[in-house]
Design an enzyme around this catalytic site. Structure first.
Site, mmCIF file in Angstrom:
data_model
loop_
_atom_site.group_PDB
_atom_site.id
_atom_site.type_symbol
_atom_site.label_atom_id
_atom_site.label_comp_id
_atom_site.label_asym_id
_atom_site.label_seq_id
_atom_site.Cartn_x
_atom_site.Cartn_y
_atom_site.Cartn_z
ATOM 1 N N ARG A 162 53.798 57.378 39.026
ATOM 2 C CA ARG A 162 54.501 57.384 40.010
ATOM 3 C C ARG A 162 53.382 56.978 41.492
ATOM 4 N NH1 ARG A 162 57.642 56.985 37.232
ATOM 5 N NH2 ARG A 162 59.314 58.176 36.707
ATOM 6 N N SER A 220 63.970 62.669 43.810
ATOM 7 C CA SER A 220 63.082 63.723 43.207
ATOM 8 C C SER A 220 62.099 63.677 44.456
ATOM 9 C CB SER A 220 62.352 63.329 42.203
ATOM 10 O OG SER A 220 63.289 63.303 41.119
ATOM 11 N N GLU A 290 56.351 63.733 45.603
ATOM 12 C CA GLU A 290 56.541 62.472 45.039
ATOM 13 C C GLU A 290 56.781 61.470 46.307
ATOM 14 O OE1 GLU A 290 59.490 59.918 42.418
ATOM 15 O OE2 GLU A 290 58.920 61.723 41.721
#
Length: 295
Positions: A162, A220, A290
């Site tokens: 990520r 998320s 994130e």
């Protein structure tokens, strides 16, 4: 190009949260983007590059500078027998592009079914799901660096879980004017059976729907720690269904925070802090965001 003043940002984000941008403009080409960046430099304004508005939380105070929304979305397919390369501009939707190609019998991006955001944002954060990600699908990309278009190999992006060199540069405080900005990306594809492709995408869509809470969210909130799941850790901390203001840690998936209607950025940030503190106290694991906080 039309520069808007005090443009609300909430409608451009998947969370539907965020105050106004001092200035806002939409760029549909590399020339538009270079022009907007030059204008911001001349006016001594900070810049934020906006794609699909997922994976960001804009503060209620907004952004005191120029927000450039990247809108180029051309898709160009170059086929050679049973293989192909598809070149997609940065503003194209990730999931929509995957569906479009699958309907033509091309496999390689079907893992992105239902993935929110744009191609540019997906490269920026190395988006991924269901066993694949941008790093494994990308062939090459084109970026704008201080007005010059450059072609980059996959290695130059230094992809990680990520993350990418682009995201790391932003985290280090490097201005958008001084860092590469994605213009387009090329992906490798191969021919596949239309029925088999449709079935795989339907399975992915059903699995995503079964896990995704209803309501406005950014997806998320936290990265998954190695060998574990942020959602499991937050649930184990007893925080499912916890509300602050009009924001709620989702009952279906604890790594989602839902805007129940009229939630403020402070509501979300307080839930983020609570989740971090409780998970750290119980498991000793420090959750890493994130999402990106803007403003």
């Amino acid at each position: 190009m039309r520069y808007l003043e005090n443009e609300p940002l909430a409608p451009y984000t998947s969370w539907r949260i965020g105050g106004p941008a001092r200035y806002f403009v939409q760029a549909t080409s590399a020339a538009d983007l270079a022009s907007a960046l030059a204008w911001a430099e001349q006016c001594n304004l900070p810049v934020f590059i906006l794609g699909g508005g997922s994976n960001i939380l804009v503060r209620d105070s907004g952004f005191d500078g120029l927000v450039i929304r990247v809108r180029g979305h051309e898709v160009r397919l170059e086929a050679n027998g049973d293989t192909a390369s598809v070149i997609v501009e940065a503003g194209a939707p990730m999931a929509g592009t995957a569906r479009r190609l699958a309907r033509q019998g091309w496999s390689g991006l079907e893992w992105a079914e239902g993935l929110p955001g744009t191609i540019g944002g997906a490269l920026y954060g190395n988006a991924g799901c269901y066993g694949s990600d941008i790093a494994t699908s990308l062939d090459r990309a084109w970026v704008l660096v201080r007005g010059e278009t450059q072609e980059w190999s996959v290695d130059r992006f230094a992809f990680g879980y990520r993350t990418s060199v682009l995201k790391q540069m932003r985290a280090a405080g490097i201005r958008w004017q001084d860092q590469p900005i994605v213009l387009a990306a090329a992906f490798r594809l191969h021919r596949d059976d239309l029925t088999a492709l449709a079935q795989r995408m339907e399975r992915t869509s059903n699995e995503r729907r079964s896990k995704t809470p209803w309501g406005a969210s950014c997806g998320s909130v936290f990265k998954n720690p190695p060998g574990d799941s942020a959602g499991r850790l937050i649930e184990a901390a007893g925080l499912k269904g916890t509300r602050i203001g009009n924001a709620e840690i989702a009952l279906r998936h604890a790594n989602y925070i839902i805007n129940l209607g009229g939630a403020s950025s402070d509501d979300v940030l307080r839930l983020i802090d609570l989740a971090r503190e409780r998970v750290l106290a119980i498991s000793g694991i420090e959750l890493e965001l994130e999402i990106q906080i803007v403003g």
